[in-house]
Each structure stands twice: as C-alpha cells, then as structure tokens.
Scaffold this motif. Sequence first.
Motif, PDB file in Angstrom:
ATOM      1  N   ASP A  13      49.750 100.607  72.349  1.00  0.00           N
ATOM      2  CA  ASP A  13      50.658 101.588  72.974  1.00  0.00           C
ATOM      3  C   ASP A  13      52.005 101.668  72.252  1.00  0.00           C
ATOM      4  N   THR A  15      54.147  99.076  71.639  1.00  0.00           N
ATOM      5  CA  THR A  15      55.063  97.959  71.925  1.00  0.00           C
ATOM      6  C   THR A  15      55.065  96.943  70.784  1.00  0.00           C
ATOM      7  N   ALA A  17      55.640  93.481  70.170  1.00  0.00           N
ATOM      8  CA  ALA A  17      55.768  92.286  71.018  1.00  0.00           C
ATOM      9  C   ALA A  17      56.296  91.103  70.237  1.00  0.00           C
ATOM     10  N   SER A  36      62.731  84.527  77.653  1.00  0.00           N
ATOM     11  CA  SER A  36      62.564  85.186  78.944  1.00  0.00           C
ATOM     12  C   SER A  36      61.281  86.004  78.933  1.00  0.00           C
ATOM     13  N   GLY A  40      57.427  87.711  74.030  1.00  0.00           N
ATOM     14  CA  GLY A  40      56.322  87.558  73.073  1.00  0.00           C
ATOM     15  C   GLY A  40      55.672  86.191  73.025  1.00  0.00           C
ATOM     16  N   LYS A  41      55.994  85.322  73.992  1.00  0.00           N
ATOM     17  CA  LYS A  41      55.474  83.947  73.978  1.00  0.00           C
ATOM     18  C   LYS A  41      53.949  83.911  74.087  1.00  0.00           C
ATOM     19  N   SER A  42      53.420  84.594  75.102  1.00  0.00           N
ATOM     20  CA  SER A  42      51.968  84.558  75.315  1.00  0.00           C
ATOM     21  C   SER A  42      51.232  85.240  74.169  1.00  0.00           C
ATOM     22  N   THR A  43      51.842  86.276  73.638  1.00  0.00           N
ATOM     23  CA  THR A  43      51.228  86.971  72.502  1.00  0.00           C
ATOM     24  C   THR A  43      51.086  86.010  71.328  1.00  0.00           C
TER      25      THR A  43
END
Length: 265
Positions: A13, A15, A17, A36, A40-43
């Motif tokens: 889309d 973004t 990240a 916060s 992009g941590k999980s990515t």
Amino acid sequence: MIEFEGISKRYSDGTLAVDDVSFTVEEQSIVVLLGSSGSGKSTLLGMVNRMIEPTRGRVLIDAHPVTDTDPVQLRRSIGYVLQSSGLLPHRSVIDNVATVPRLKGETRAAARAKALHFMEVVGLEASLGNRFPAQLSGGQQQRVGVARALAGESDILLMDEPFGAVDPIVRLDLQREVRRLRRDLAKTIIFVTHDIDEAFALADRIVVLRPGGRIAQIGTPTQLMSEPADEFVSQFIGAGSSRRLRIEGSLVVDATGRILGALEK
Ligand SMILES: Nc1ncnc2c1ncn2[C@@H]1O[C@H](COP(=O)(O)OP(=O)(O)O)[C@@H](O)[C@H]1O
Ligand SMILES: [Mg+2]
C-alpha cells in the motif's frame, strides 16, 4: 550472528515501514528493538524467519542469507514468541509445546518428553501439561509460548512484545527468565518492545527506532544514557523511563540508588 544489511521495507500500500536499517546481533547476546508503535520493529523481526521479505537489503544468519533457506523450514527452526501467545486453544499445553518436534518428525513419545523438558526449563510444572491454554494464567501462557519456541532447539529466539499483556510482577519474572535462557542455553535473542524499562533490563545492545523505521541510535543501555545521539533519543529515553536514571561519576544509578552499570570508555 545475525546481520541486517541495508534493509528497507515498503508494503504494497506504499507504507515505508523500515528505511535503510543495518545492525548486527552478536552470538549469545540480547538485542532489543525499541521504538514506539509503528516504528517498524515487528517488520524487522519478521524478516529473520521470512514471515516478511525485505524490499531491499538482506538478513544473514551465520553469514548465510536467510533466502537460501526454505521459509517453512526457517520458521520451524527459529523460535518465535508473540504477545498473544499464539497457542492452539484445542490442544493441551504439552501438545502445544511438542508442536515443532512433531513437525520435524519425532515420535509422539519423544516429542512429549522434549516438551516436558522445556516446560521444566521455563518453570512450568509437568502437571500443567494436560491443561488447555485457557486454563492457565497469562504469565503461564507466556511461559508455554517460550517453552514451545525453545522446543525447536534453535540457537535463535525472536520475541515480539511477548510480555506486554502480563502484570508487572510476572513480567519482571519473565524478563529474568529471558536473561537466564541467554546465559544457560546460549541463545541469541532479538527482543521487541516499546517499553524503555524492559529494554534497559534485558538488552546487551538496544537499537532505537524512530518513526519512519530508521535507526536513531544503537548502543548499550549505558551508552544511550550517557551519550544519546540526539534530542529524539534523549527525549524518548528520558520521557519513557520510570527509573529516572542518573549518572554518578562513572556509574549509572536508578532512582533507588541501585547501580545498573558502568559507563564504557
Ligand atoms: N501488512 C502491512 N501492510 C501495510 N502496512 C503495514 C503492514 N504491516 C505493518 N504495516 C505498517 O508498517 C509500519 C511499521 O509496522 P510494524 O513493523 O508493525 O511496527 P511496530 O512493530 O514497531 O509497531 C506501520 O506504519 C504499520 O502500519
Ligand atoms: Mg509490533
């Protein structure tokens, strides 16, 4: 050793990240990705076991690009612990922990023996094995999640805000457990959190992410305290910490006077 080399991720889309991120996770260390929500941590974490493919750059494990390994194989081989423990609700605790050994072709008996062993490692009584996940407390469920990840017997553990939903006392206990796993089982751990206290409690090194998925600073907790790279880092750490850390001579001390570490030269 895990290496992130010039990683960017743009979702379909549009973004962006993660934006040109590089860092290294030394063997048997705990690196915390701190930032916060939406930074992009999980990515980044998902790129280690190929849940997510980068748009640019690559991840290497022991000098081999992860793309050399089949994603299914990789996911089975790398322990992954999430906030929602991700346990299968209709399977007993012991069968949940035995999932990966079973997938790897171990007999039911061998897989269950292994599951019992790792339940013991994380401090779960064998008698809990026959319960279903919903019959456990939140903290116990997270322990089951950790035991399940350990049962894959990988050197690497990925942990994505695993203790966010448990109460503070249990959370401290689980954090101690994570440090113990690193030490006693020689694990290499990437731990994601937005909680500054948790990051300081666990990390050998912290990767601070800023909005937009760029690295603000990488350093040991004491380095971040004593030499924040810029206003963003110093605000982020100062505002979010309940420890009110301060520096006394060459020591970092918390509000109760407890010494947390020494400044490095
Ligand atoms: N599958 C996706 N498609 C589009 N955008 C996504 C997707 N997953 C995450 N994002 C966006 O990417 C950014 C980083 O997300 P994420 O890695 O989940 O951050 P964090 O874990 O730090 O909260 C956010 O803006 C988020 O909305
Ligand atoms: Mg996340």
